[in-house]
Design an enzyme around this catalytic site. Sequence first.
Site, PDB file in Angstrom:
ATOM      1  N   ARG A 263       0.995  -1.162   0.061  1.00 33.23           N
ATOM      2  CA  ARG A 263      -0.205   0.121  -0.077  1.00 33.23           C
ATOM      3  C   ARG A 263       0.940   1.298  -0.144  1.00 33.23           C
ATOM      4  O   ARG A 263       0.389   2.060   0.676  1.00 33.23           O
ATOM      5  CB  ARG A 263      -1.016   0.219   1.352  1.00 33.23           C
ATOM      6  CG  ARG A 263      -1.896  -0.996   1.277  1.00 33.23           C
ATOM      7  CD  ARG A 263      -3.158  -0.644   0.300  1.00 33.23           C
ATOM      8  NE  ARG A 263      -4.176  -1.805   0.677  1.00 33.23           N
ATOM      9  CZ  ARG A 263      -5.346  -1.462   1.218  1.00 33.23           C
ATOM     10  NH1 ARG A 263      -5.639  -0.004   1.389  1.00 33.23           N
ATOM     11  NH2 ARG A 263      -6.411  -2.402   1.442  1.00 33.23           N
TER      12      ARG A 263
ATOM     13  N   ARG B 215      -3.763   6.708   0.933  1.00 33.45           N
ATOM     14  CA  ARG B 215      -4.311   7.758   1.435  1.00 33.45           C
ATOM     15  C   ARG B 215      -3.325   8.488   2.457  1.00 33.45           C
ATOM     16  O   ARG B 215      -3.799   9.591   2.803  1.00 33.45           O
ATOM     17  CB  ARG B 215      -5.749   7.297   2.233  1.00 33.45           C
ATOM     18  CG  ARG B 215      -6.760   6.950   1.564  1.00 33.45           C
ATOM     19  CD  ARG B 215      -7.791   6.311   2.179  1.00 33.45           C
ATOM     20  NE  ARG B 215      -7.575   5.131   2.688  1.00 33.45           N
ATOM     21  CZ  ARG B 215      -8.286   4.222   3.193  1.00 33.45           C
ATOM     22  NH1 ARG B 215      -9.698   4.615   3.619  1.00 33.45           N
ATOM     23  NH2 ARG B 215      -8.022   3.107   3.714  1.00 33.45           N
TER      24      ARG B 215
ATOM     25  N   ARG C 273      -7.690  11.782  -5.504  1.00 34.26           N
ATOM     26  CA  ARG C 273      -9.086  10.931  -4.842  1.00 34.26           C
ATOM     27  C   ARG C 273     -10.166  12.190  -4.834  1.00 34.26           C
ATOM     28  O   ARG C 273     -11.495  11.966  -4.486  1.00 34.26           O
ATOM     29  CB  ARG C 273      -8.911  10.270  -3.954  1.00 34.26           C
ATOM     30  CG  ARG C 273      -8.281   8.974  -4.189  1.00 34.26           C
ATOM     31  CD  ARG C 273      -9.284   8.159  -4.944  1.00 34.26           C
ATOM     32  NE  ARG C 273     -10.319   7.531  -3.844  1.00 34.26           N
ATOM     33  CZ  ARG C 273     -11.546   7.631  -3.656  1.00 34.26           C
ATOM     34  NH1 ARG C 273     -12.108   8.564  -4.593  1.00 34.26           N
ATOM     35  NH2 ARG C 273     -12.104   7.148  -2.704  1.00 34.26           N
TER      36      ARG C 273
ATOM     37  N   ASP D 200      -7.036  -2.709  -7.315  1.00 36.66           N
ATOM     38  CA  ASP D 200      -7.413  -3.347  -5.961  1.00 36.66           C
ATOM     39  C   ASP D 200      -7.846  -4.722  -6.076  1.00 36.66           C
ATOM     40  O   ASP D 200      -8.086  -5.101  -7.283  1.00 36.66           O
ATOM     41  CB  ASP D 200      -8.663  -2.711  -5.455  1.00 36.66           C
ATOM     42  CG  ASP D 200      -8.958  -2.952  -4.208  1.00 36.66           C
ATOM     43  OD1 ASP D 200      -8.387  -2.485  -3.184  1.00 36.66           O
ATOM     44  OD2 ASP D 200      -9.648  -3.906  -3.855  1.00 36.66           O
TER      45      ASP D 200
ATOM     46  N   TYR E 153     -14.772 -11.788   0.669  1.00 39.34           N
ATOM     47  CA  TYR E 153     -15.371 -10.456   0.415  1.00 39.34           C
ATOM     48  C   TYR E 153     -16.768 -10.898  -0.570  1.00 39.34           C
ATOM     49  O   TYR E 153     -17.772 -10.159  -0.297  1.00 39.34           O
ATOM     50  CB  TYR E 153     -14.572  -9.399  -0.511  1.00 39.34           C
ATOM     51  CG  TYR E 153     -13.394  -8.760   0.517  1.00 39.34           C
ATOM     52  CD1 TYR E 153     -14.065  -7.895   1.281  1.00 39.34           C
ATOM     53  CD2 TYR E 153     -12.256  -9.261   0.420  1.00 39.34           C
ATOM     54  CE1 TYR E 153     -13.237  -7.171   2.209  1.00 39.34           C
ATOM     55  CE2 TYR E 153     -11.354  -8.627   1.115  1.00 39.34           C
ATOM     56  CZ  TYR E 153     -11.631  -7.676   2.286  1.00 39.34           C
ATOM     57  OH  TYR E 153     -10.679  -7.041   2.970  1.00 39.34           O
TER      58      TYR E 153
HETATM   59  O1  1CP Z   1       0.263   0.756  -3.509  1.00 40.64           O
HETATM   60  C1  1CP Z   1      -0.585  -0.093  -3.357  1.00 40.64           C
HETATM   61  O2  1CP Z   1      -0.238  -1.023  -2.586  1.00 40.64           O
HETATM   62  C2  1CP Z   1      -1.781   0.505  -3.727  1.00 40.64           C
HETATM   63  C3  1CP Z   1      -2.539  -0.853  -4.324  1.00 40.64           C
HETATM   64  C4  1CP Z   1      -3.665  -1.478  -3.838  1.00 40.64           C
HETATM   65  C5  1CP Z   1      -3.356  -2.866  -3.126  1.00 40.64           C
HETATM   66  C6  1CP Z   1      -2.235  -3.627  -3.502  1.00 40.64           C
HETATM   67  C7  1CP Z   1      -4.864  -1.248  -3.138  1.00 40.64           C
HETATM   68  C8  1CP Z   1      -5.425   0.328  -3.337  1.00 40.64           C
HETATM   69  N1  1CP Z   1      -5.524  -2.025  -2.585  1.00 40.64           N
HETATM   70  C9  1CP Z   1      -4.722  -3.087  -2.530  1.00 40.64           C
HETATM   71  C10 1CP Z   1      -4.692  -4.587  -1.917  1.00 40.64           C
HETATM   72  C11 1CP Z   1      -6.067  -4.832  -1.164  1.00 40.64           C
HETATM   73  N2  1CP Z   1      -7.373  -4.249  -1.243  1.00 40.64           N
HETATM   74  C12 1CP Z   1      -6.071  -5.681  -0.041  1.00 40.64           C
HETATM   75  C13 1CP Z   1      -5.005  -6.879   0.253  1.00 40.64           C
HETATM   76  C14 1CP Z   1      -3.862  -5.847   1.223  1.00 40.64           C
HETATM   77  C15 1CP Z   1      -3.942  -5.640   2.390  1.00 40.64           C
HETATM   78  O3  1CP Z   1      -4.552  -6.603   3.137  1.00 40.64           O
HETATM   79  O4  1CP Z   1      -4.071  -4.346   2.688  1.00 40.64           O
HETATM   80  C16 1CP Z   1      -7.202  -5.976   0.420  1.00 40.64           C
HETATM   81  C17 1CP Z   1      -7.802  -6.677   1.517  1.00 40.64           C
HETATM   82  C18 1CP Z   1      -8.217  -4.645  -0.460  1.00 40.64           C
HETATM   83  C19 1CP Z   1      -9.565  -4.605   0.063  1.00 40.64           C
HETATM   84  C20 1CP Z   1      -9.810  -3.152   0.263  1.00 40.64           C
HETATM   85  N3  1CP Z   1      -9.632  -2.118  -0.781  1.00 40.64           N
HETATM   86  C21 1CP Z   1      -9.858  -2.517   1.415  1.00 40.64           C
HETATM   87  C22 1CP Z   1      -9.858  -2.925   3.034  1.00 40.64           C
HETATM   88  C23 1CP Z   1     -11.549  -3.428   3.229  1.00 40.64           C
HETATM   89  C24 1CP Z   1     -11.563  -3.918   4.558  1.00 40.64           C
HETATM   90  O5  1CP Z   1     -11.448  -5.245   4.426  1.00 40.64           O
HETATM   91  O6  1CP Z   1     -11.387  -3.296   5.364  1.00 40.64           O
HETATM   92  C25 1CP Z   1     -10.128  -0.970   1.243  1.00 40.64           C
HETATM   93  C26 1CP Z   1     -10.254   0.131   2.221  1.00 40.64           C
HETATM   94  C27 1CP Z   1      -9.700  -0.693  -0.290  1.00 40.64           C
HETATM   95  C28 1CP Z   1      -9.795   0.294  -0.904  1.00 40.64           C
HETATM   96  C29 1CP Z   1      -8.741   0.785  -1.545  1.00 40.64           C
HETATM   97  N4  1CP Z   1      -7.726  -0.144  -2.269  1.00 40.64           N
HETATM   98  C30 1CP Z   1      -6.577   0.779  -2.407  1.00 40.64           C
HETATM   99  C31 1CP Z   1      -6.529   1.804  -2.130  1.00 40.64           C
HETATM  100  C32 1CP Z   1      -5.421   3.089  -1.881  1.00 40.64           C
HETATM  101  C33 1CP Z   1      -7.782   2.189  -1.270  1.00 40.64           C
HETATM  102  C34 1CP Z   1      -8.476   3.137  -0.339  1.00 40.64           C
HETATM  103  C35 1CP Z   1      -9.355   3.838  -1.237  1.00 40.64           C
HETATM  104  C36 1CP Z   1      -9.521   5.067  -1.053  1.00 40.64           C
HETATM  105  O7  1CP Z   1     -10.280   5.691  -0.123  1.00 40.64           O
HETATM  106  O8  1CP Z   1      -9.032   5.964  -1.823  1.00 40.64           O
END
Ligand code: 1CP
Length: 344
Positions: free
Chosen positions: A25, A29, A38, A74, A151
Site C-alpha cells: 500500500r 491515503r 481522489r 485493488d 469478500y
Molecule cells: O500501493 C498500493 O499497494 C496500492 C494498490 C492496492 C493494493 C495492493 C490497493 C489500493 N489495494 C490493494 C490490495 C487490497 N485491497 C487488499 C490486500 C492488501 C491488504 O490487506 O491491505 C485488500 C484486503 C483490499 C480490499 C480493500 N480495498 C480495502 C480493505 C477493506 C477491509 O476489509 O477493511 C479497502 C479500504 C480498499 C480500497 C482501496 N484500495 C486501494 C486503496 C488506496 C484503497 C483506499 C481507497 C480510497 O479511499 O481512496
Amino acid sequence: MDSLARFRAALDGAPVDRPPVWLMRQAGRYLPGYREVRRQHGFWDVCHTPELSTQVALEPLDRFKLDAAIVFSDILVVPQALGLGVSFGPGEGPRLERTLQSASDLAAWKRDGVAERLAFVPKAVAHLKHALAGRYGLLGFSGAPFTLFAYCTEGSGSDDFAKARIMLHKEPWLAERALATLADVSAEYLEAQCEAGADVVQLFDTWGGLLDRADYVRFCLPALRRITEPLKARGRKVLLFVRGGQHLLPVLGDSGADGFALDWRSDWSEFRARYPKAILQGNVDPLLLLAGADAVSPRVRALLETMQQVDAGRRCIVNLGHGIHKDTSPDAVAALCDEVKVHA
Ligand code: 1CP
C-alpha cells in the site's frame, strides 16, 4: 546496482548490494498527492485511467528510496468483473451489491468476457512499466482465492468473515467451486499482468490466516495451485502474502509460490529455516511507522541483520508486515527507506 537490477537479483536469488525495498500500500491515503487525486476522481476512475493510476503509483517512488512500484488497482477488481457490483464509499471500506449465498448466485457470476473487463489492469501495468523507464522493479497482484471468496460472501470488510467460514463447513462443494472460479480468473489475469511487464506478481491472502491449518490445506492450497502452476509453467514468479499465517508455515510450500511475504508476527528465521530457497519479504510492523521516525531505525537495522545471516541477504525483500496505515507520516516512511539504503 540500480533498483531494477537489485529487485530482479532478489527474485532470482543472485547476489545483491543490499536487499531491495518496497511497501505494501505504498500508494494510498497517507500521501497528499493521492488524496488530491481522489478529491477529483472516484476510486474506479483512477484504476481505469492509465495516466492517473501511473501518477499515483509513481508518487511514493518520487518521494522515497524505493526499489519497486506496484500497479495501482485493488483486489476487488475480480468480483467487480464477475458482476458483483463493488463500490468504495467515501471513508468506508468496499461494498458488494450481489453476494454469494447459494449455487444460483455462483451460476450468475459473469464468466464470459471477464478477461476483457479486467484488461484495464494489464493496461495500467504496461503504462506504468513505460513510465518506470527500466529503472525500478514492478509488481502486479491479485487477491488470493480465499480472500476474494471472503469478500464475495460477506459483501464488505469484516473481522471474522463468518459467512465465508460457515460456507466452507456447510456447503464445502459450493465453496470449492467458487474458489476454483476465482483462482482461474486470477490466474489468467495475473498472466496478463506479467505479459504487460510485471517482474513478479503477489497474491494477497489477507484473511487466509483466519482458517486453521487443515482448512487451509483443504480449501486454499488447491485454489492457490490453480494459479501458481500455470504461471510457473511460463516462468513467472509468484509471492504469497498470508496475514496471520505463522501457523500455516509448514504447509505454505505446497502453494507453489516462489516466496512468502511475512506479516509482522511471522518469525523470519523460522520461515528461512523451513524454506531455504524461497524469496522472503517483510515484515516490519506497519504501526511501527506511527511511533515516529526514531522508532523505525533500530527495528529496520535488526531486520537487515537477520536477513544478512543467511546467504548474505540473498532472496530477501524489505517490506511491511501489512499495508501502510492511512495515518502514517511520510517522514516515517522516508526514515525506513533511508535506513535500508544506509545499512546494507
Ligand atoms: O500501493 C498500493 O499497494 C496500492 C494498490 C492496492 C493494493 C495492493 C490497493 C489500493 N489495494 C490493494 C490490495 C487490497 N485491497 C487488499 C490486500 C492488501 C491488504 O490487506 O491491505 C485488500 C484486503 C483490499 C480490499 C480493500 N480495498 C480495502 C480493505 C477493506 C477491509 O476489509 O477493511 C479497502 C479500504 C480498499 C480500497 C482501496 N484500495 C486501494 C486503496 C488506496 C484503497 C483506499 C481507497 C480510497 O479511499 O481512496
